[in-house]
Write a protein that holds these residues in place. Sequence first.
Motif, PDB file in Angstrom:
ATOM      1  N   GLU A 335     -11.824  27.467  15.261  1.00 28.64           N
ATOM      2  CA  GLU A 335     -12.108  26.074  15.607  1.00 28.64           C
ATOM      3  C   GLU A 335     -13.251  25.523  14.728  1.00 28.64           C
ATOM      4  OE1 GLU A 335     -13.307  25.441  19.728  1.00 28.64           O
ATOM      5  OE2 GLU A 335     -12.353  23.477  19.599  1.00 28.64           O
ATOM      6  N   GLU A 336     -14.329  26.302  14.650  1.00 23.81           N
ATOM      7  CA  GLU A 336     -15.487  25.858  13.855  1.00 23.81           C
ATOM      8  C   GLU A 336     -15.103  25.691  12.378  1.00 23.81           C
ATOM      9  OE1 GLU A 336     -18.838  28.341  14.819  1.00 23.81           O
ATOM     10  OE2 GLU A 336     -20.077  27.404  13.273  1.00 23.81           O
ATOM     11  N   ALA A 337     -14.319  26.636  11.883  1.00 24.98           N
ATOM     12  CA  ALA A 337     -13.906  26.574  10.473  1.00 24.98           C
ATOM     13  C   ALA A 337     -13.049  25.332  10.216  1.00 24.98           C
ATOM     14  CB  ALA A 337     -13.143  27.841  10.098  1.00 24.98           C
ATOM     15  N   LEU A 338     -12.142  25.033  11.135  1.00 29.53           N
ATOM     16  CA  LEU A 338     -11.277  23.856  10.966  1.00 29.53           C
ATOM     17  C   LEU A 338     -12.104  22.565  10.984  1.00 29.53           C
ATOM     18  CD1 LEU A 338      -8.407  22.615  10.739  1.00 29.53           C
ATOM     19  CD2 LEU A 338      -8.388  22.514  13.229  1.00 29.53           C
ATOM     20  N   PHE A 339     -13.062  22.497  11.888  1.00 33.30           N
ATOM     21  CA  PHE A 339     -13.893  21.278  11.952  1.00 33.30           C
ATOM     22  C   PHE A 339     -14.782  21.137  10.711  1.00 33.30           C
ATOM     23  CE2 PHE A 339     -13.123  18.694  15.654  1.00 33.30           C
ATOM     24  CZ  PHE A 339     -12.249  19.491  16.382  1.00 33.30           C
ATOM     25  N   LEU A 340     -15.204  22.272  10.146  1.00 40.80           N
ATOM     26  CA  LEU A 340     -15.957  22.207   8.876  1.00 40.80           C
ATOM     27  C   LEU A 340     -15.074  21.592   7.789  1.00 40.80           C
ATOM     28  CD1 LEU A 340     -17.825  25.501   7.946  1.00 40.80           C
ATOM     29  CD2 LEU A 340     -18.789  23.207   8.110  1.00 40.80           C
ATOM     30  N   MET A 341     -13.823  22.026   7.767  1.00 45.19           N
ATOM     31  CA  MET A 341     -12.878  21.526   6.764  1.00 45.19           C
ATOM     32  C   MET A 341     -12.671  20.028   6.943  1.00 45.19           C
ATOM     33  SD  MET A 341     -11.691  23.244   4.404  1.00 45.19           S
ATOM     34  CE  MET A 341     -10.644  22.917   3.019  1.00 45.19           C
ATOM     35  N   LYS A 342     -12.708  19.587   8.193  1.00 42.45           N
ATOM     36  CA  LYS A 342     -12.545  18.158   8.473  1.00 42.45           C
ATOM     37  C   LYS A 342     -13.776  17.381   8.014  1.00 42.45           C
ATOM     38  CE  LYS A 342     -11.836  15.065  12.406  1.00 42.45           C
ATOM     39  NZ  LYS A 342     -13.038  14.627  13.118  1.00 42.45           N
ATOM     40  N   GLU A 343     -14.965  17.944   8.311  1.00 42.70           N
ATOM     41  CA  GLU A 343     -16.194  17.191   8.037  1.00 42.70           C
ATOM     42  C   GLU A 343     -16.664  17.319   6.590  1.00 42.70           C
ATOM     43  OE1 GLU A 343     -18.205  18.834  11.361  1.00 42.70           O
ATOM     44  OE2 GLU A 343     -16.818  17.708  12.641  1.00 42.70           O
ATOM     45  N   LYS A 344     -16.269  18.378   5.911  1.00 42.80           N
ATOM     46  CA  LYS A 344     -16.590  18.585   4.487  1.00 42.80           C
ATOM     47  C   LYS A 344     -18.064  18.379   4.156  1.00 42.80           C
ATOM     48  CE  LYS A 344     -12.469  19.418   2.822  1.00 42.80           C
ATOM     49  NZ  LYS A 344     -11.312  18.536   2.808  1.00 42.80           N
ATOM     50  N   PRO A 345     -18.944  19.194   4.726  1.00 40.20           N
ATOM     51  CA  PRO A 345     -20.341  19.091   4.320  1.00 40.20           C
ATOM     52  C   PRO A 345     -20.496  19.387   2.818  1.00 40.20           C
ATOM     53  CG  PRO A 345     -19.969  21.095   5.600  1.00 40.20           C
ATOM     54  CD  PRO A 345     -18.703  20.290   5.675  1.00 40.20           C
ATOM     55  N   ARG A 346     -21.573  18.928   2.250  1.00 38.16           N
ATOM     56  CA  ARG A 346     -21.764  19.010   0.792  1.00 38.16           C
ATOM     57  C   ARG A 346     -21.744  20.442   0.252  1.00 38.16           C
ATOM     58  NH1 ARG A 346     -21.294  14.900  -2.506  1.00 38.16           N
ATOM     59  NH2 ARG A 346     -23.177  15.245  -3.727  1.00 38.16           N
ATOM     60  N   ASP A 347     -22.108  21.410   1.116  1.00 39.20           N
ATOM     61  CA  ASP A 347     -22.183  22.779   0.608  1.00 39.20           C
ATOM     62  C   ASP A 347     -20.891  23.558   0.857  1.00 39.20           C
ATOM     63  OD1 ASP A 347     -22.381  22.935   3.336  1.00 39.20           O
ATOM     64  OD2 ASP A 347     -23.942  24.477   3.339  1.00 39.20           O
ATOM     65  N   LEU A 348     -19.822  22.854   1.239  1.00 40.99           N
ATOM     66  CA  LEU A 348     -18.567  23.532   1.572  1.00 40.99           C
ATOM     67  C   LEU A 348     -17.538  23.389   0.458  1.00 40.99           C
ATOM     68  CD1 LEU A 348     -16.764  24.575   4.296  1.00 40.99           C
ATOM     69  CD2 LEU A 348     -15.641  22.444   3.713  1.00 40.99           C
ATOM     70  N   ILE A 349     -16.903  24.507   0.117  1.00 42.39           N
ATOM     71  CA  ILE A 349     -15.632  24.399  -0.608  1.00 42.39           C
ATOM     72  C   ILE A 349     -14.543  24.869   0.350  1.00 42.39           C
ATOM     73  CG2 ILE A 349     -14.247  25.058  -2.608  1.00 42.39           C
ATOM     74  CD1 ILE A 349     -16.825  25.503  -4.183  1.00 42.39           C
ATOM     75  N   LYS A 350     -14.675  26.119   0.793  1.00 43.00           N
ATOM     76  CA  LYS A 350     -13.626  26.650   1.671  1.00 43.00           C
ATOM     77  C   LYS A 350     -14.216  27.662   2.641  1.00 43.00           C
ATOM     78  CE  LYS A 350      -9.042  27.081   2.061  1.00 43.00           C
ATOM     79  NZ  LYS A 350      -8.045  26.050   2.260  1.00 43.00           N
ATOM     80  N   PRO A 351     -13.938  27.528   3.931  1.00 44.89           N
ATOM     81  CA  PRO A 351     -14.341  28.542   4.898  1.00 44.89           C
ATOM     82  C   PRO A 351     -13.220  29.565   5.121  1.00 44.89           C
ATOM     83  CG  PRO A 351     -13.668  26.547   6.050  1.00 44.89           C
ATOM     84  CD  PRO A 351     -13.347  26.342   4.584  1.00 44.89           C
ATOM     85  N   VAL A 352     -13.613  30.787   5.382  1.00 50.92           N
ATOM     86  CA  VAL A 352     -12.649  31.854   5.708  1.00 50.92           C
ATOM     87  C   VAL A 352     -13.081  32.492   7.017  1.00 50.92           C
ATOM     88  CG1 VAL A 352     -11.862  34.166   5.017  1.00 50.92           C
ATOM     89  CG2 VAL A 352     -11.937  32.330   3.334  1.00 50.92           C
ATOM     90  N   VAL A 353     -12.103  32.825   7.856  1.00 52.81           N
ATOM     91  CA  VAL A 353     -12.393  33.537   9.105  1.00 52.81           C
ATOM     92  C   VAL A 353     -11.823  34.949   8.987  1.00 52.81           C
ATOM     93  CG1 VAL A 353     -12.062  33.568  11.605  1.00 52.81           C
ATOM     94  CG2 VAL A 353     -12.217  31.374  10.400  1.00 52.81           C
ATOM     95  N   LEU A 354     -12.695  35.941   9.113  1.00 51.73           N
ATOM     96  CA  LEU A 354     -12.247  37.339   9.089  1.00 51.73           C
ATOM     97  C   LEU A 354     -12.085  37.796  10.531  1.00 51.73           C
ATOM     98  CD1 LEU A 354     -14.617  38.708   6.305  1.00 51.73           C
ATOM     99  CD2 LEU A 354     -12.211  38.041   6.078  1.00 51.73           C
ATOM    100  N   LEU A 355     -10.950  38.408  10.839  1.00 52.05           N
ATOM    101  CA  LEU A 355     -10.690  38.794  12.225  1.00 52.05           C
ATOM    102  C   LEU A 355     -11.030  40.240  12.502  1.00 52.05           C
ATOM    103  CD1 LEU A 355      -8.672  36.297  11.522  1.00 52.05           C
ATOM    104  CD2 LEU A 355      -7.905  36.783  13.796  1.00 52.05           C
ATOM    105  N   GLU A 356     -11.100  41.055  11.469  1.00 51.08           N
ATOM    106  CA  GLU A 356     -11.505  42.449  11.683  1.00 51.08           C
ATOM    107  C   GLU A 356     -12.138  42.992  10.420  1.00 51.08           C
ATOM    108  OE1 GLU A 356      -7.612  45.029  11.612  1.00 51.08           O
ATOM    109  OE2 GLU A 356      -7.332  43.387  13.027  1.00 51.08           O
TER     110      GLU A 356
END
Length: 356
Positions: A335-356
């Motif tokens: 959820e947090e990663a998706l909202f980051l992608m929506k908001e696109k802060p200046r320091d973001l290119i791409k978030p990744v979520v590792l599950l294990e």
Amino acid sequence: MKGYAMLKIGETGWIEKDRPKCGPRDAIVRPTALAPCTSDVHTVWEGALGDRHNMILGHEAVGIIDEVGSEVQDFKPGDEVLVPAITPDWDTEACQRGFPSQTGGACGGWKYSNFKDGVFGEFFHVNMADNNLAILPEGMSREAGVMIVDMLSTGFMGAENAAIELGATVAVLGIGAVGLSAIAGARLEGAGRIFAVGTRPISVEVAKKYGATDIVSYKNGDTAEQILEATGGAGVDAVIVAGGGPEILLDAFKMAKAGSKIANINYFGKGQGDKDTVPIPRIDWGFGMADKDLITGLCPGGKTRMERLADLVTYGRVDPTLMVTHTFKGFDKIEEALFLMKEKPRDLIKPVVLLE
Ligand code: NAD
Ligand code: ZN
């Protein structure tokens, strides 16, 4: 099982769904790495595909096979795999003609988070597993793998469609992860000068590492004029459009030379009516006769594509992890990663979520 879903246009949340069923040629996969895409943002908050109810989001995943159907030959439970964002039905007419991403209608090869539940679930379904999966190579990180399945495949398609000749001058408009991948692709295709058009400092840094020779800010005035000036009025041999709204095509056509290709890999997400149009500038298009070709394409999927992209990473031609600016641990962080992608802060290119 749990999944993170589009509840309706503009609304997302966690839902419970049945675990998907495995047909004879299919696989069921448990994700180990996930990434949200700007396309998920278009789908949910712009309603770009039309309304979807309780559809699990996401189409960028690496995962471990949990189950395979009786006819699957190349994979077994326990294999860790790259899952292409686009998973065509390889026995269709569009595939036979060479356009697998357009299976069964425009963009029909895009199933996850479009026609069926996406990969942001505890498990997800893969059709035609033998054709659509590829083994995550030994030694490749999950972060690198999950950047291959959509970002590299799409960006490189832009460079391929732009038909870049050795030494050609290329402009890439938009330098999120898709445009950055296009820059890396343009360099591999042999571009000489590469203009990267964008402003995020973190993206500019990666653009230079991937091969951009000139940085242009679209916030510093008309992009096309800046590029025309920098090329002594000549313009560029190829344009790759990887960001902005439909009006970005005005820039693209204006800076393109006669004989150029304008490869659009952008998803024009806004608007839902079938009368919506995108602008092509009449004069810069030579009144329809300028030999400036607009080429479109949806991210190529399939096993062979994934294996070839993986080789580019394995053999050091490109490092896709430079685009991963944010790493989260645990399924709940989607959820947090998706909202980051929506908001696109200046320091973001791409978030990744590792599950294990
Ligand atoms: P992004 O939002 O991270 O990057 C696009 C950038 O373009 C943004 O930083 C934006 O500020 C910038 N921009 C806006 N107007 C501009 C202008 N006039 N000139 C230059 N830049 C401008 O997005 P992304 O994740 O890199 O994805 C890019 C696009 O590709 C999205 O529309 C996405 O949905 C689409 N996409 C397409 C495919 C495909 O198969 N064709 C696959 C994946 C993503
Ligand atoms: Zn995507």
